[in-house]
Scaffold this motif. Structure first.
Motif, PDB file in Angstrom:
ATOM      1  N   HIS A  69      -1.179 -32.376   4.296  1.00 40.65           N
ATOM      2  CA  HIS A  69      -0.515 -33.029   5.441  1.00 40.65           C
ATOM      3  C   HIS A  69       0.821 -32.356   5.748  1.00 40.65           C
ATOM      4  CE1 HIS A  69      -3.043 -36.478   6.359  1.00 40.65           C
ATOM      5  NE2 HIS A  69      -3.267 -36.620   5.065  1.00 40.65           N
ATOM      6  N   LEU A  89      11.615 -44.466   6.369  1.00 41.30           N
ATOM      7  CA  LEU A  89      11.630 -45.805   5.770  1.00 41.30           C
ATOM      8  C   LEU A  89      10.231 -46.181   5.271  1.00 41.30           C
ATOM      9  CD1 LEU A  89      13.906 -47.620   8.395  1.00 41.30           C
ATOM     10  CD2 LEU A  89      14.587 -46.643   6.210  1.00 41.30           C
ATOM     11  N   SER A  90       9.223 -45.779   6.017  1.00 44.10           N
ATOM     12  CA  SER A  90       7.851 -46.061   5.576  1.00 44.10           C
ATOM     13  C   SER A  90       7.445 -45.093   4.473  1.00 44.10           C
ATOM     14  CB  SER A  90       6.864 -45.900   6.736  1.00 44.10           C
ATOM     15  OG  SER A  90       7.274 -46.649   7.840  1.00 44.10           O
ATOM     16  N   ALA A  91       7.736 -43.808   4.676  1.00 42.60           N
ATOM     17  CA  ALA A  91       7.237 -42.785   3.749  1.00 42.60           C
ATOM     18  C   ALA A  91       7.830 -42.922   2.347  1.00 42.60           C
ATOM     19  CB  ALA A  91       7.536 -41.400   4.309  1.00 42.60           C
ATOM     20  N   THR A 128       9.018 -45.483   0.842  1.00 43.68           N
ATOM     21  CA  THR A 128       8.788 -46.746   0.123  1.00 43.68           C
ATOM     22  C   THR A 128       7.332 -46.861  -0.313  1.00 43.68           C
ATOM     23  OG1 THR A 128       8.537 -47.815   2.280  1.00 43.68           O
ATOM     24  CG2 THR A 128      10.653 -48.084   1.180  1.00 43.68           C
ATOM     25  N   THR A 129       6.586 -45.779  -0.171  1.00 48.56           N
ATOM     26  CA  THR A 129       5.199 -45.783  -0.647  1.00 48.56           C
ATOM     27  C   THR A 129       5.182 -45.478  -2.141  1.00 48.56           C
ATOM     28  OG1 THR A 129       5.067 -43.449  -0.134  1.00 48.56           O
ATOM     29  CG2 THR A 129       4.269 -44.968   1.565  1.00 48.56           C
ATOM     30  N   TYR A 147       5.561 -52.472   3.358  1.00 53.04           N
ATOM     31  CA  TYR A 147       6.835 -52.655   4.070  1.00 53.04           C
ATOM     32  C   TYR A 147       6.715 -52.198   5.517  1.00 53.04           C
ATOM     33  CZ  TYR A 147      11.718 -51.495   5.333  1.00 53.04           C
ATOM     34  OH  TYR A 147      12.926 -51.377   5.968  1.00 53.04           O
ATOM     35  N   TYR A 194      -2.227 -40.924  11.212  1.00 51.69           N
ATOM     36  CA  TYR A 194      -0.958 -41.330  10.594  1.00 51.69           C
ATOM     37  C   TYR A 194      -1.206 -42.240   9.386  1.00 51.69           C
ATOM     38  CZ  TYR A 194       3.863 -42.929  10.146  1.00 51.69           C
ATOM     39  OH  TYR A 194       5.101 -43.220   9.658  1.00 51.69           O
ATOM     40  N   LEU A 203      -0.156 -41.879   5.409  1.00 52.56           N
ATOM     41  CA  LEU A 203       0.533 -42.907   4.612  1.00 52.56           C
ATOM     42  C   LEU A 203      -0.345 -43.387   3.452  1.00 52.56           C
ATOM     43  CD1 LEU A 203       2.364 -44.875   7.432  1.00 52.56           C
ATOM     44  CD2 LEU A 203       3.397 -43.448   5.681  1.00 52.56           C
ATOM     45  N   GLN A 216      -0.152 -50.369   8.534  1.00 55.95           N
ATOM     46  CA  GLN A 216       0.270 -49.461   7.453  1.00 55.95           C
ATOM     47  C   GLN A 216       0.877 -50.233   6.281  1.00 55.95           C
ATOM     48  OE1 GLN A 216       3.513 -48.472   6.269  1.00 55.95           O
ATOM     49  NE2 GLN A 216       4.545 -49.926   7.622  1.00 55.95           N
TER      50      GLN A 216
END
Lengths: 418, 294
Positions: A5, A227-229, A231-232, B77, B93, B97, B144
């Motif tokens: 990715h 913020l999403s990436a 916190t994974t 989150y 996307y 994730l 997500q």
């Protein structure tokens, strides 16, 4: 999977592809700028085909016989009876004979070729004499006077040239200098390939490497997906994947740009038969003081070392960019700051007094290293003539930047992300 | 169980939160406060984007930063500003994730298709997100957050951009999800949490003001909430005397919904207080209510 990715993000970016194409076009223009020498240069390829590149006694005999035969032919086609020339240069400089009118096009071309052969002939015969007259001590004094070295630094230059003198003696002993190569003073092919083309390549790659690295490292922040990436489950370890993607993408870009540039270069300029010629051959010399590589390396080995040095230096720049990107979350600002650091790295030595040995220490940076690629691994130049300058610079900076990147990644793990 | 233990957060010399203590068990928690009260800071600490200046956050007894990826593996989150790759489709996307969440591609594809159906984006799954409305993007964000079937689902202003029908659908979805997980929903819109939250947490002056169920918090204004009609000429005086919660013009007069602490007038009509009444009253300047558990 994550790596794939990250790589897709890089290679789907039009700016990288456009820059790569643009740089390739620039390099083609640079390569073609010497193309008018091509025909003349082919004379050497024929000579090497005939005699091999090594200039030994047997070769010189055969060369002399053939040369004299050609001079006889030349005198036969001379339109003024009774006049005899020893060399084509004499005929060509004789303005009393209108060669353009008297000789056919084919004869003129052959005469020109013979004139080129004459240069190789004379130089081949006088190699030992030339090397007897090379005064390394004088060269050291010349360097000292040119740059104004004083005290300790002047002593360092003298000591260093003593080592260069030893190496020169080794070259003579190994007969590295006695190998045919494109005539340096005429074609300057060493500077052309390793300075003009090489330096262009290096600076183009700096642009690409810094952009790619800053782009992929800061991608989530610029797209506001951090913020999403982060916190994974992968979390901030994602930066490791990004560094890995940057390494792969940069290596790929380097392979493409260096590969295509060199392929184009060698398609235009025929080096067949010359790959094994020692780089310290006298024919390669472009001034009174020849190129003196610290080791007995052939042209192809030197080219490989040159490419390896480019790759390692660019990887150093990549690591520096990662470090900057951890603290600066905008790839264009990272690029700008990198440019300032590069500028400062180049400027720094200019403020060091010429009587302090520190002037030599501050040369050991990748920023200075990339300035004179044509004298890499050589005892030439005034500041970077140390035998392990390239290895030392790359090695020391690899350690320094290694520490910096470890620190930065640890810092990133606890960095507040807003 | 997620425990916020004596947590304070400062940015330089500026203090945002002080000595916050909250316990979260399975259920929906509505984090209700006006913008700028520190909700997002608290949430960012819960999701490890920020770190407490003082105190600790524990999940099942262990500090969450120590748990590292084990904690984030059970975390979902949705940030207040949900970023996305404009040239990617939701499926692309979410696949990225999902990879970051350690979900295998095959499993991720099934889960993505299930979630896109759930958020009503099945038909747009292959379209580039740059063409999406704010509501559609928000639904991608919700999907997500649920990709890894999280034990802790934290949603910061999740209903922003959603139309009333989508909001209702979303509330229903959350109620279903909250049966076996902690759902923390931050909002400044009372109706988002009023009907679904098991507990409401209000933050004021850097501290937790109330933490209780909707009914108990609403009851704080029991016997103090009234409605009455006042002539326009007396409206200004009325406002000065009582805390007006809502006003509207009706029958040629001004109709007030307000809080009064003293003896009620005969023309006042006592009404049942709502969570919104308490919210508006609590965040009116200089007002403090006592009674709800903190």
């Amino acid at each position: 999977m994550i790596l794939k990715h990250e790589l897709l993000k890089i290679f789907k970016t039009p700016v990288i592809i456009v820059l790569l194409l643009f740089f390739m076009i620039i390099n083609l223009f640079i390569i073609m700028s010497n193309a008018y020498y091509k025909e003349e240069m082919a004379v050497l390829t024929d000579l090497v085909d005939q005699y091999g590149h090594q200039v030994d006694e047997e070769m010189l005999h055969r060369f002399e016989d053939d040369y004299k035969e050609k001079v006889t032919w030349m005198n036969q086609i001379v339109p003024v009876s009774g006049k005899v020339y020893d060399h084509p240069s004499e005929l060509l400089s004789d303005k009393s004979i209108p060669l353009n009118q008297e000789l056919s096009g084919h004869q003129l071309r052959e005469l020109q070729k013979l004139y080129v052969v004459e240069q190789y002939y004379h130089t081949s015969k006088s190699l030992d004499e030339i090397y007897q007259h090379i005064q390394v001590d004088d060269q050291a004094e010349k360097v000292i006077n040119t740059y104004g070295f004083q005290g300790g630094t002047a002593e360092t230059v003298r000591n260093q040239y003593e080592k260069i003198g030893d190496r020169l003696a080794g070259i003579v002993e190994n007969k590295e200098h006695r190998n045919l190569f494109f005539m340096g003073p005429i074609y300057e092919m060493h500077s052309f390939l390793f300075k003009d083309v090489g330096r262009a390549l290096i600076f183009e790659l700096v642009v690409l490497v810094v952009l790619i690295t800053a782009f992929v490292t800061n991608y989530e922040f610029e797209q506001k997906t951090h913020l999403s990436a982060y916190t994974t489950k992968t979390g901030r370890k994602l930066v490791r994947n990004k560094v890995a993607a940057a390494v792969i993408a940069n290596m790929f870009v380097m392979a493409i740009l260096i590969g295509l540039t060199l392929i184009s270069y060698f398609l235009v300029y025929d080096y067949s038969g010359l790959w094994d010629v020692p780089i310290s051959s006298y024919f390669n010399a472009e001034s009174d003081f020849p190129y003196i590589a610290w080791w007995n390396v052939s042209f192809i080995e030197y080219l490989s070392l040159f490419v390896a040095c480019i790759v390692f230096t660019q990887l150093l720049f990549m690591v520096l960019t990662v470090v900057l990107s951890i603290f600066i979350k905008n790839s264009y600002i990272v690029f700008f700051v990198f440019a300032i650091i590069l500028g400062m790295g180049i400027w720094l030595p200019s403020i060091i007094p010429l009587d302090e040995n520190m002037i030599f220490v501050v040369q050991f940076t990748p920023f200075i290293l990339i300035l004179n690629p044509h004298i890499w691994f050589m005892g030439n130049g005034a500041f970077t003539f140390f035998s392990y300058y390239e290895f030392g610079t790359v090695g020391v900076w690899a350690v320094i930047l290694g520490i910096f990147i470890s620190f930065s990644i640890s810092f990133f793990k606890r960095q507040s992300l807003q | 169980m997620l425990v916020v233990n004596n947590v304070s957060k400062q940015f330089g010399n500026f203090s945002v939160l002080e000595d916050i203590n909250i316990e979260f068990n399975n259920g929906v928690y509505g984090l209700l406060a006006p913008n700028g009260a520190g909700k997002t800071t608290l949430i960012k600490m819960l999701v490890t984007l920020l770190f407490p200046t003082k105190g600790e956050i524990l999940y099942n007894g262990t500090e969450i930063t120590g748990l590292d990826e084990k904690y984030r593996d059970v975390l979902g989150y949705l940030p207040q500003e949900f970023g996305y790759y404009k040239n990617y489709s939701p499926e692309q996307y979410l696949l990225y994730l999902a990879a970051l969440k350690g979900i295998h591609k095959k499993q991720a594809k099934e889960r993505i298709s299930e979630l896109l159906r759930l958020v009503n984006l099945e038909e747009a799954s292959q379209k580039k997100m740059k063409k999406f409305s704010g509501g559609m993007i928000q639904r991608v964000g919700i999907a997500q957050a649920m990709l890894n079937d999280p034990k802790i689902l934290i949603l910061d202003e999740p209903t922003a951009g959603l139309d009333p029908k989508e909001r209702a659908r979303f509330r229903k979805l959350l109620t279903e999800l909250a049966r076996n997980r902690i759902v923390i929903l931050s909002t400044h819109i009372v109706s988002d949490v009023e009907s679904i939250a098991n507990e409401i947490i209000m933050i004021k002056d850097k501290a937790v003001l109330y933490k209780d169920n909707t009914e108990n918090i609403s009851n704080l204004l029991e016997g103090k909430m009234y409605e009455t009609e006042v002539d326009f000429s007396e409206a200004t005086t009325f406002r000065e005397r009582y805390t007006s919660i809502a006003e509207k013009r009706e029958n040629g007069k001004m109709k007030f919904r307000f809080v009064a602490n003293g003896e009620p007038h005969t023309e006042w009509k006592s009404v049942t207080p709502t969570l919104e009444d308490v919210f508006l009253y609590a965040y009116a300047d200089g007002i403090t209510l006592n009674g709800a558990s903190v």
